[in-house]
Design an enzyme around this catalytic site. Structure first.
Site, PDB file in Angstrom:
ATOM      1  N   GLU A  51      -1.507  21.322  93.860  1.00  0.00           N
ATOM      2  CA  GLU A  51      -1.634  19.882  94.112  1.00  0.00           C
ATOM      3  C   GLU A  51      -2.796  19.545  95.047  1.00  0.00           C
ATOM      4  O   GLU A  51      -3.391  18.485  94.959  1.00  0.00           O
ATOM      5  CB  GLU A  51      -0.340  19.307  94.692  1.00  0.00           C
ATOM      6  N   PHE A 113      17.681  18.695  97.447  1.00  0.00           N
ATOM      7  CA  PHE A 113      16.676  19.649  96.969  1.00  0.00           C
ATOM      8  C   PHE A 113      15.326  18.946  96.766  1.00  0.00           C
ATOM      9  O   PHE A 113      15.258  17.929  96.081  1.00  0.00           O
ATOM     10  CB  PHE A 113      17.153  20.291  95.653  1.00  0.00           C
ATOM     11  N   GLN A 114      14.301  19.488  97.395  1.00  0.00           N
ATOM     12  CA  GLN A 114      12.933  18.960  97.330  1.00  0.00           C
ATOM     13  C   GLN A 114      12.805  17.527  97.835  1.00  0.00           C
ATOM     14  O   GLN A 114      11.945  16.770  97.385  1.00  0.00           O
ATOM     15  CB  GLN A 114      12.371  19.102  95.912  1.00  0.00           C
ATOM     16  N   LYS A 163      13.268   8.846  91.904  1.00  0.00           N
ATOM     17  CA  LYS A 163      13.392   9.215  90.494  1.00  0.00           C
ATOM     18  C   LYS A 163      14.167   8.162  89.690  1.00  0.00           C
ATOM     19  O   LYS A 163      13.804   7.849  88.552  1.00  0.00           O
ATOM     20  CB  LYS A 163      14.070  10.580  90.364  1.00  0.00           C
ATOM     21  N   MET A 465     -20.044  29.670 109.778  1.00  0.00           N
ATOM     22  CA  MET A 465     -20.186  28.614 110.768  1.00  0.00           C
ATOM     23  C   MET A 465     -19.437  28.955 112.056  1.00  0.00           C
ATOM     24  O   MET A 465     -19.949  28.782 113.158  1.00  0.00           O
ATOM     25  CB  MET A 465     -19.677  27.295 110.181  1.00  0.00           C
TER      26      MET A 465
END
Ligand SMILES: Cc1ncc(C[n+]2csc(CCOP(=O)(O)OP(=O)(O)O)c2C)c(N)n1
Ligand SMILES: [Mg+2]
Lengths: 554, 168
Positions: A51, A113-114, A163, A465
């Site tokens: 993602e 969940f999630q 959802k 760097m």
């Protein structure tokens, strides 16, 4: 017409002119993905490997096109994976709308969940965010998200949708997108700055990313030409004023050219256009432009006096402000001042690249072979600064780089977004081995969609760097910056189904770059860069132009 | 030198607005001495009164940063005594028989009200400007303060003007 929440989301995207989105599916966005299947003739979804890559792609798409980038992610880990991408867009004021799924409203607050409170997580790194728990709020909220992302100072907006809302049904009527309200110029402040500009003997323009987001490049050129004012640019402003223009002085700041920093220090008037005196430009903000009256032009009034105190605060859209200033001010000439600046010119110090290839030579050859006409995306590190220093950017949105957050791992996703936005332009990613290791999984995205991005990997085998800072400030104690990684990048490219080339000697540069550019397919070019090659000049943090370091003690 | 900054903000009456404002103050390093908030006459809006201590040259920055929040509709700075303000104090002091008259005397001197009398304590309430409340508390310290709570100051502009004047 009756639509599900998921369909409403896509309908609003279409309404807003969005036909490309980036994302990754999961449980709470199943309905949205099901609708995407149905809408695939109108909205193309690009599936990333992670993602974070999708978020950077949406950001890169927005930077390259000027349109709003859209990223979709599932709840929980999907949502937290886009956090760095959102923060990157936030720090550079890039319009992105992030749509996340969340668990059903009845399950919120139960550590389902999630389930993650992503609006809580992203509060400080979005312009605004929403959670939608009622289908009636869905379309208005999404429209509002696009409006907010594009109004005034742009930025990312996140919309979290439960959802059940994506499954619920509602009667949907499309709406013409609301006009983005114009930000009115503070004319009183503008008038009051006019005498100061007229009286100045040694004026200087310091430009930033605002020139690009306000699409004010042409107005800037007219203004600078009429008033004969030299221009220095922050990294975010590169391309906002053509580097080939006689009035262009160069990059300003920590790794800017000496003459730009010196001119900012010695000028009697500094006109700051869409820039914000970041610490990477004004190392010592109390000693920056000590002899100058400062005219600060910005769309965001909160930028005025935030870092450097200015005498004139012109709030407004740069395009409009510069137009008005050009109209109101008489033509001027600053020949002597410009000659003085020219006399300060010091070439960027040459370095010994024996046994390797010089980054400068690669970038200058790239510039020549493309006639300067390509989009450059970068990652973060020395290679990014070399890309900023040596390529001559001549048009806005040409350089896609993470300026404010300095996100390693930004480049590959961003270059994908840029290529999707500008299929007819050559897109070259200049990345480093460290940055590339972070999100190289997106090579698979390049391959799947056959996006002909040229990945120039500046392979110095070090976290260059950070290592450079260790050279200068930490007595060469190279703690964790010399990882001795054994990654075989060309093989890696092979494994992902991508072409690979390498540049090991100076003679390879031209033929290899030519080949890569002509390939019209995704290709990785592994370039051997010396681990001790540095970014010079350098003003140490907190310092000013008199502290410029021109030579490394290696 | 840090000085007191008194702000009144009209904000959307949504969940999370307080968090957004408090989060902004915390991440920008602005201090909050007190903050009061409640729904207004219009249920769409809440009104916040924020007291901060800051260097005067950052006052504008604080206002501007607040205004950048989508949920903040308007911010006004209350200053130069052109406002009315009030704070509520509830304080419980030990007041056994022998002390009781003295405690009650202090309470009535300040126009505070007795809200509750226990076996050993008196709980009183005072509303007023913070400096009067400070004084009252100081005087009560001669006895034993068991506990106290203050609401933080809330304020309105004085005269006929209102924060809603240019809000549609
Ligand atoms: C996500 C992230 N982690 C750490 C850093 C700190 N950092 C800045 S530059 C750099 C090294 C970059 O290495 P590489 O990509 O190989 O570029 P080079 O400097 O060698 O060109 C690091 C670790 C960062 N900017 N971003
Ligand atoms: Mg490296």
């Amino acid at each position: 017409m009756e639509k599900t929440g998921a369909q409403v989301i896509l309908e609003v995207l279409l309404e807003q002119g969005v036909n490309r989105v980036f994302g990754y599916p999961g449980g709470t966005v199943l309905n949205i993905y099901d609708a995407l299947y149905e809408y695939s003739d109108r909205i193309t979804h690009y599936l990333s490997a992670h993602e974070q890559g999708a978020a950077h792609a949406a950001d890169g798409y927005a930077r390259a096109s000027g349109k709003t980038g859209v990223v979709i992610a599932t709840s929980g880990p999907g949502a937290t994976n886009i956090v760095t991408g959102i923060a990157t867009a936030y720090m550079d004021s890039i319009p992105v709308v992030a749509i996340t799924g969340n668990v059903a409203t009845s399950l919120l607050g139960r550590d389902t969940f999630q389930e993650i409170d992503i609006t809580g997580v992203t509060m400080p790194i979005t312009k605004h965010n929403f959670i939608v728990k009622d289908i009636n709020d869905l379309a208005p909220t999404l429209r509002e998200a696009f409006r907010i992302a594009n109004t005034g100072r742009k930025g990312p907006v996140l919309v979290d949708v439960t959802k059940d809302v994506t499954a619920a049904k509602i009667d949907f009527t499309p709406k013409i997108p609301a006009e983005i309200p114009e930000i009115k110029t503070n004319d009183y402040a503008l008038e009051s700055a006019i005498p100061a500009i007229k009286d100045s003997k040694s004026p200087m323009l310091y430009i930033g990313g605002g020139v690009i987001s306000s699409d004010a490049s042409q107005e800037l050129i007219k203004f600078a030409e009429k008033l004969d004012i030299p221009v220095a640019s922050s990294m975010m402003g590169l391309g906002g004023f053509p580097a080939t223009h006689p009035l262009y002085v160069g990059l300003i700041g920590m790794h800017g050219v000496y003459e730009a920093n010196r001119a900012a220090h010695d000028c009697d008037l500094l006109i700051v256009a869409g820039a914000r005196f970041s610490d990477r430009v004004a190392g010592d903000r109390l000693k920056f432009a000590p002899h100058a009256k400062v005219v600060h032009i910005d769309i965001d009034p909160a930028e005025m006096d935030k870092n450097v105190v200015s005498q004139y605060h012109i709030r407004g859209d740069l395009k409009n402000v510069l137009q008005k200033l050009t109209d109101k001010l008489p033509k001027a000439e600053h020949k002597e001042w410009i000659e003085t600046i020219n006399s300060w010119k010091r070439p960027i110090p040459e370095q010994d690249s024996t046994g390797y290839v010089s980054p400068k030579a690669i970038i200058e050859t790239l510039d020549r072979l493309t006639n300067g006409d390509c989009i450059i995306a970068t990652d973060v590190g020395q290679h990014q600064l070399w890309a900023a220093q040596y390529f001559k950017y001549t048009f806005p949105r040409q350089l896609i780089t993470s300026g404010g957050l300095g996100t390693m791992g930004f480049g590959l996703g961003a270059s994908i977004g840029a290529k999707v936005a500008c299929p007819d332009k050559k897109v070259v990613l200049i990345t480093g081995d460290g940055s590339f290791h972070m999100n190289l999984n997106e090579l698979t995205t390049l391959a799947s969609y056959n996006l002909p991005v040229v990945v120039l990997l500046f392979d110095n085998r070090v976290l260059g760097m950070v290592r450079q800072w260790q050279t200068v400030f930490y007595g060469k104690r190279y703690s964790q910056t010399d990882p001795h990684r054994k990654t075989d990048f060309p093989k890696l490219a092979d494994a992902f189904g991508i072409n690979s080339l390498s540049i090991k000697k100076p003679e390879d540069i031209e033929p290899t770059l030519k080949k890569a550019l002509e390939m019209n397919a995704p290709v990785l070019v592994d370039c051997s860069i010396a681990p001790d090659e540095s970014v010079l000049p350098m003003i140490p943090p907190g310092g000013s132009v008199k502290d410029t370091i021109d030579k490394m003690n290696i | 030198m840090a000085e007191k900054l008194l702000l009144s903000a009209l904000v959307n009456n949504h969940a999370g607005v307080l968090l957004r404002v408090a989060g902004l103050f915390s991440r920008r390093g602005f201090n909050i001495s007190s903050l009061t908030v409640c729904e207004t006459e219009n249920p769409k809006f809440s009104r916040m009164t924020i007291v901060s201590e800051a260097e005067p040259n950052t006052f504008r920055q604080i206002e501007q940063q607040l205004l950048k929040l989508e949920d903040v509709i308007k911010v006004i700075r209350l200053k130069d005594e052109k406002y009315v303000s009030s704070e509520l104090l509830l304080v419980k002091v030990r007041a056994e028989n022998k002390d009781r008259p003295a405690v009650l005397q202090t309470i009535s001197k300040y126009g505070a009200r007795v809200k509750d009398i226990g076996h050993l304590t008196i709980t009183s309430e005072l509303t007023g400007i913070p400096s009067i409340i400070d004084e009252f508390v100081k005087e009560l310290e001669a006895h034993t303060i068991i506990e106290l709570t203050r609401s933080g100051v809330t304020a309105l502009e004085s005269g006929d003007i209102s924060i809603n004047d240019d809000i549609d």
